[in-house]
Design an enzyme around this catalytic site. Sequence first.
Site, PDB file in Angstrom:
ATOM      1  N   CYS A   2       0.829  -1.205   0.000  1.00  0.00           N
ATOM      2  CA  CYS A   2       0.000   0.000   0.000  1.00  0.00           C
ATOM      3  C   CYS A   2       0.866   1.258   0.000  1.00  0.00           C
ATOM      4  O   CYS A   2       2.012   1.245   0.425  1.00  0.00           O
ATOM      5  CB  CYS A   2      -0.907   0.016   1.220  1.00  0.00           C
ATOM      6  N   ARG A  27       1.837   1.219  -5.968  1.00  0.00           N
ATOM      7  CA  ARG A  27       1.993   0.368  -4.795  1.00  0.00           C
ATOM      8  C   ARG A  27       0.699  -0.375  -4.449  1.00  0.00           C
ATOM      9  O   ARG A  27       0.705  -1.273  -3.599  1.00  0.00           O
ATOM     10  CB  ARG A  27       2.428   1.202  -3.589  1.00  0.00           C
ATOM     11  N   TRP A  73      -3.456  -2.030  -1.467  1.00  0.00           N
ATOM     12  CA  TRP A  73      -3.361  -3.376  -2.033  1.00  0.00           C
ATOM     13  C   TRP A  73      -3.889  -4.303  -0.959  1.00  0.00           C
ATOM     14  O   TRP A  73      -3.296  -4.437   0.108  1.00  0.00           O
ATOM     15  CB  TRP A  73      -1.918  -3.709  -2.399  1.00  0.00           C
ATOM     16  N   ASN A  99       0.342   0.444   6.033  1.00  0.00           N
ATOM     17  CA  ASN A  99       0.928  -0.464   5.056  1.00  0.00           C
ATOM     18  C   ASN A  99       1.601  -1.572   5.830  1.00  0.00           C
ATOM     19  O   ASN A  99       2.473  -1.318   6.657  1.00  0.00           O
ATOM     20  CB  ASN A  99       1.944   0.281   4.179  1.00  0.00           C
ATOM     21  N   GLY A 100       1.192  -2.833   5.597  1.00  0.00           N
ATOM     22  CA  GLY A 100       1.768  -3.952   6.317  1.00  0.00           C
ATOM     23  C   GLY A 100       0.701  -4.910   6.802  1.00  0.00           C
ATOM     24  O   GLY A 100      -0.453  -4.854   6.355  1.00  0.00           O
ATOM     25  N   GLU A 484      12.093 -14.531 -17.733  1.00  0.00           N
ATOM     26  CA  GLU A 484      11.689 -13.131 -17.573  1.00  0.00           C
ATOM     27  C   GLU A 484      10.680 -12.720 -18.640  1.00  0.00           C
ATOM     28  O   GLU A 484       9.717 -11.997 -18.358  1.00  0.00           O
ATOM     29  CB  GLU A 484      12.928 -12.231 -17.607  1.00  0.00           C
ATOM     30  N   LYS A 488       6.883 -11.360 -17.870  1.00  0.00           N
ATOM     31  CA  LYS A 488       6.348 -10.086 -18.349  1.00  0.00           C
ATOM     32  C   LYS A 488       4.993 -10.280 -19.027  1.00  0.00           C
ATOM     33  O   LYS A 488       4.065  -9.506 -18.817  1.00  0.00           O
ATOM     34  CB  LYS A 488       7.335  -9.426 -19.334  1.00  0.00           C
ATOM     35  N   GLU A 491       2.257 -11.211 -16.452  1.00  0.00           N
ATOM     36  CA  GLU A 491       1.994 -10.103 -15.526  1.00  0.00           C
ATOM     37  C   GLU A 491       1.031  -9.084 -16.105  1.00  0.00           C
ATOM     38  O   GLU A 491       0.119  -8.627 -15.412  1.00  0.00           O
ATOM     39  CB  GLU A 491       3.303  -9.371 -15.198  1.00  0.00           C
ATOM     40  N   HIS A 507      10.875 -32.969 -21.960  1.00  0.00           N
ATOM     41  CA  HIS A 507      10.525 -33.635 -20.711  1.00  0.00           C
ATOM     42  C   HIS A 507       9.170 -33.171 -20.178  1.00  0.00           C
ATOM     43  O   HIS A 507       8.964 -33.130 -18.965  1.00  0.00           O
ATOM     44  CB  HIS A 507      11.624 -33.404 -19.669  1.00  0.00           C
ATOM     45  N   LYS A 606       3.867  -2.827  -6.952  1.00  0.00           N
ATOM     46  CA  LYS A 606       5.275  -2.677  -7.297  1.00  0.00           C
ATOM     47  C   LYS A 606       6.199  -3.154  -6.184  1.00  0.00           C
ATOM     48  O   LYS A 606       7.180  -3.851  -6.425  1.00  0.00           O
ATOM     49  CB  LYS A 606       5.564  -1.201  -7.599  1.00  0.00           C
TER      50      LYS A 606
END
Length: 611
Positions: A2, A27, A73, A99-100, A484, A488, A491, A507, A606
């Site tokens: 947050c 955030r 968030w 935040n937390g 990566e 992307k 996401e 495999h 983020k």
Amino acid sequence: MCGIVAYIGHRDAYPVIMKGLYRLEYRGYDSAGVALINHGLNTYKKAGKVSDLAAFMEEKDKGGHVGMGHTRWATHGEPNDRNAHPHSSESGNLSIIHNGIIENYASIKEELIKRGHIFRSDTDTEVLVHLIEEIQTNTHVELEEAVRMALSEVVGAYAIVILSATDPNMIIAARKGSPIVLGIGKDEFFVASDATPIVEYTRNVIYLNDNEIAIIKDGKLTVKTVENQIKTPYIQELEIKLEALEKGGYDHFMIKEINEQPRSIWDSMRGRIDARKGFLRLGGITDYQSKFLNADRIIIIACGTSWHAGLVAEYLFEEFVRIPVEVEYASEFRYRNPIINECDIVIAISQSGETADTLAAIELAKSKGATIFGVCNVVGSSIPRATHAGAYTHAGPEIGVASTKAFTAQVAVLTLMALQIGRERGTITQSRFMQMLSELETIPLKTKKVLETNEKVKWIAEEYKNARNFLYLGRGYGFPVALEGALKLKEISYIHAEGYPAAEMKHGPIALIDKEMPVVVIANKNSSYEKVVSNIQEVKARKGKIIAIVTEGDTVVKGLADYVIEIPEVEDALVPLLAVIPLQLLAYHIAVMRGCNVDQPRNLAKSVTVE
């Protein structure tokens, strides 16, 4: 996760807070709210984005010189109006943003309910503000003392700001495990999760440490610990530039940050290398040179994109330094009783420098006597302050939630680290060392050339924007790039994508390949080139569609692939710095074409400051 922002001073608080919330929205963007002191304590909140709150506030009382705001968030309680911050105490005289996570909130809540408290949300945050008021009521202490006493009872992580209707010239802030920055202006103070809402008004900041409480009252700042010890804060000067926080004419922050990579890579190396002189120096490594030279093992801890940069670093360190390397998910590392020794070097990688899992892993490794080296982007963040030494990446602010320029900056710095340690250990020849420095200095220009593939990548994106699955394949240094690239895409476009070592395709994943399956292959010229060509042929035999990243001038893969994207020829160890860029562009364009919010993808934030 947050974002929090607060202001007290001579300005109207509301415009400062709203501008800060827009800058902090990366955030978290499940809901947003503000509390303003103006003839009482007025609280307004709304599910959705900050723009939804702004629309809701159009006809509201927005006056006052003291206030705070929050963009959420969600952790405890679904994202709706009721669970949005700020939260009020039982009487309504106190308001809090947070935040937390308060881990023992349930037992505290149960006890408060027995004492007659009524809760109006499902959040852990509301429990904390009720607890503070309960302590103040029962003990008749000042609010700052009640906050201190309450924080000594809670377990978990927090960055909080509290306003009081009965003490309108005061803001209280505190932190443990979640970041808090104080901005010091002329007769005014700012509080925020990071420096982005502050830089427009002042460059003088204080980074609160864990278990510290800041009391801003009647124009004066006092900092004390939860144990009631007065502290003398250290004021630092911000280096961030305001223009770095704006889109600069681009449609999205993500595409701006992709295009900034020639500069951000160079900024991460600037002043640290000079190929003509054979010069390479990272101060943090030099200060702990004996530790690196005598290390038995290097452990790299990170999450998400930073973990992929760590995988690249594993290859770099094993090639140039010849020390065993393990790359660990920070989120798993601390929970499995890992073996850590005093002769181990632990490298912690984080864009934000606030990643909760990585911070917890650092503390565990420190307790075992290991030397901790941080690689971070945000100056003054928690990880640089928790480590013994480190190196900043100097990528500049990264606002898009999907990391792009931070990845390449991290890889650039990790490459410098491997080369410097390898030279000191004598595990890289002088000629090879000089060759790598010369190649590194060409990377910004080569990166610029890769960006010229944008229109071709956009055309490919149009072809595959409706695909339901993607497979990404790579060998050697190309494997972390494949991971990566897949991350992307998933996401920001919400298309399922998996990254695999190319040799592992047989495999399992080969069972998925058919004419509907796009397969992205990192197929640059290297020692594994012939093997990758064989993997491409295996995909083609099953009618899969190949999108290949190839070395400029390649003719073999061009004859096999459905689409090729060329990158300049470069040392194999530096391929990730170039090959990842077309994959970033591909994910970006597909997401835009699908109507996705590329800067604020659903369910993501983020900076992951909770476990």
